[in-house]
Design a protein around this motif. Sequence first.
Motif, PDB file in Angstrom:
ATOM      1  N   HIS A  38       5.096 -11.314 -19.431  1.00  9.53           N
ATOM      2  CA  HIS A  38       5.297 -12.729 -19.093  1.00  9.53           C
ATOM      3  C   HIS A  38       6.601 -12.942 -18.324  1.00  9.53           C
ATOM      4  O   HIS A  38       6.649 -13.716 -17.375  1.00  9.53           O
ATOM      5  CB  HIS A  38       5.297 -13.581 -20.361  1.00  9.53           C
ATOM      6  N   SER A  39       7.662 -12.242 -18.725  1.00  9.44           N
ATOM      7  CA  SER A  39       8.954 -12.421 -18.052  1.00  9.44           C
ATOM      8  C   SER A  39       9.140 -11.461 -16.891  1.00  9.44           C
ATOM      9  O   SER A  39      10.212 -11.446 -16.281  1.00  9.44           O
ATOM     10  CB  SER A  39      10.085 -12.226 -19.053  1.00  9.44           C
ATOM     11  N   ARG A  40       8.132 -10.674 -16.605  1.00  8.25           N
ATOM     12  CA  ARG A  40       8.166  -9.673 -15.532  1.00  8.25           C
ATOM     13  C   ARG A  40       9.329  -8.708 -15.708  1.00  8.25           C
ATOM     14  O   ARG A  40       9.932  -8.247 -14.757  1.00  8.25           O
ATOM     15  CB  ARG A  40       8.195 -10.345 -14.159  1.00  8.25           C
ATOM     16  N   PRO A  45      24.653  -1.067 -17.590  1.00  8.98           N
ATOM     17  CA  PRO A  45      24.954   0.259 -18.138  1.00  8.98           C
ATOM     18  C   PRO A  45      23.832   1.283 -17.996  1.00  8.98           C
ATOM     19  O   PRO A  45      23.979   2.408 -18.427  1.00  8.98           O
ATOM     20  CB  PRO A  45      25.220  -0.032 -19.615  1.00  8.98           C
ATOM     21  N   PHE A  46      22.716   0.911 -17.404  1.00  4.56           N
ATOM     22  CA  PHE A  46      21.599   1.840 -17.254  1.00  4.56           C
ATOM     23  C   PHE A  46      20.923   1.597 -15.916  1.00  4.56           C
ATOM     24  O   PHE A  46      21.117   0.573 -15.278  1.00  4.56           O
ATOM     25  CB  PHE A  46      20.597   1.708 -18.408  1.00  4.56           C
ATOM     26  N   ASN A  47      20.116   2.532 -15.511  1.00  3.01           N
ATOM     27  CA  ASN A  47      19.376   2.434 -14.266  1.00  3.01           C
ATOM     28  C   ASN A  47      18.164   1.534 -14.481  1.00  3.01           C
ATOM     29  O   ASN A  47      17.290   1.837 -15.286  1.00  3.01           O
ATOM     30  CB  ASN A  47      18.931   3.832 -13.822  1.00  3.01           C
ATOM     31  N   THR A  48      18.109   0.436 -13.762  1.00  4.34           N
ATOM     32  CA  THR A  48      17.049  -0.552 -13.973  1.00  4.34           C
ATOM     33  C   THR A  48      15.836  -0.353 -13.087  1.00  4.34           C
ATOM     34  O   THR A  48      14.926  -1.172 -13.107  1.00  4.34           O
ATOM     35  CB  THR A  48      17.602  -1.967 -13.714  1.00  4.34           C
ATOM     36  N   THR A  49      15.795   0.716 -12.313  1.00  7.66           N
ATOM     37  CA  THR A  49      14.720   0.859 -11.330  1.00  7.66           C
ATOM     38  C   THR A  49      13.346   1.061 -11.955  1.00  7.66           C
ATOM     39  O   THR A  49      12.354   0.601 -11.426  1.00  7.66           O
ATOM     40  CB  THR A  49      15.011   2.028 -10.375  1.00  7.66           C
ATOM     41  N   ARG A  50      13.282   1.732 -13.098  1.00  6.82           N
ATOM     42  CA  ARG A  50      11.959   2.043 -13.651  1.00  6.82           C
ATOM     43  C   ARG A  50      11.780   1.582 -15.090  1.00  6.82           C
ATOM     44  O   ARG A  50      10.844   2.016 -15.755  1.00  6.82           O
ATOM     45  CB  ARG A  50      11.725   3.554 -13.579  1.00  6.82           C
ATOM     46  N   ILE A  51      12.618   0.708 -15.573  1.00  9.59           N
ATOM     47  CA  ILE A  51      12.555   0.354 -16.985  1.00  9.59           C
ATOM     48  C   ILE A  51      11.288  -0.435 -17.321  1.00  9.59           C
ATOM     49  O   ILE A  51      10.718  -0.283 -18.393  1.00  9.59           O
ATOM     50  CB  ILE A  51      13.823  -0.399 -17.423  1.00  9.59           C
ATOM     51  N   TYR A  52      10.817  -1.281 -16.413  1.00  5.58           N
ATOM     52  CA  TYR A  52       9.616  -2.090 -16.665  1.00  5.58           C
ATOM     53  C   TYR A  52       8.386  -1.202 -16.826  1.00  5.58           C
ATOM     54  O   TYR A  52       7.651  -1.313 -17.802  1.00  5.58           O
ATOM     55  CB  TYR A  52       9.428  -3.069 -15.503  1.00  5.58           C
TER      56      TYR A  52
END
Length: 113
Positions: free
Chosen positions: A31-33, A60-67
């Motif tokens: 829902h929050s993408r 503090p972390f790499n956000t590229t693939r967290i989703y």
Amino acid sequence: HWALLSVSLLNCLLSTACSVGLALAVALTVHSRGMHLVRGCNSSALPVDARSAIATNDCPFNTTRIYDTALALWLPSLLLAAAEAVLSGRCCLVALVFQGIGPCAHSYGKEQV
């Protein structure tokens, strides 16, 4: 038989709670993408969609693939927790039959089970 009943009932309740929690986490994330996953980052450079976020020094972390990674881990976990809840429920029913309680208890004797 009472130990089987109590342990299977407890496991069924815990597995159901895990399934509900994982379903809620997946629903909130979709829902929050993915923005709830990067909420700890205080960067205004993060885009609206977390899937296209880039790693910044403010996070503090790499956000590229967290989703994608979160959903890839949560969906199989949700299915396995639901399957565990179903199997624990069946074990609980078997324990009830062993005790002579339940819908199938009168049709099957303890010797038959």
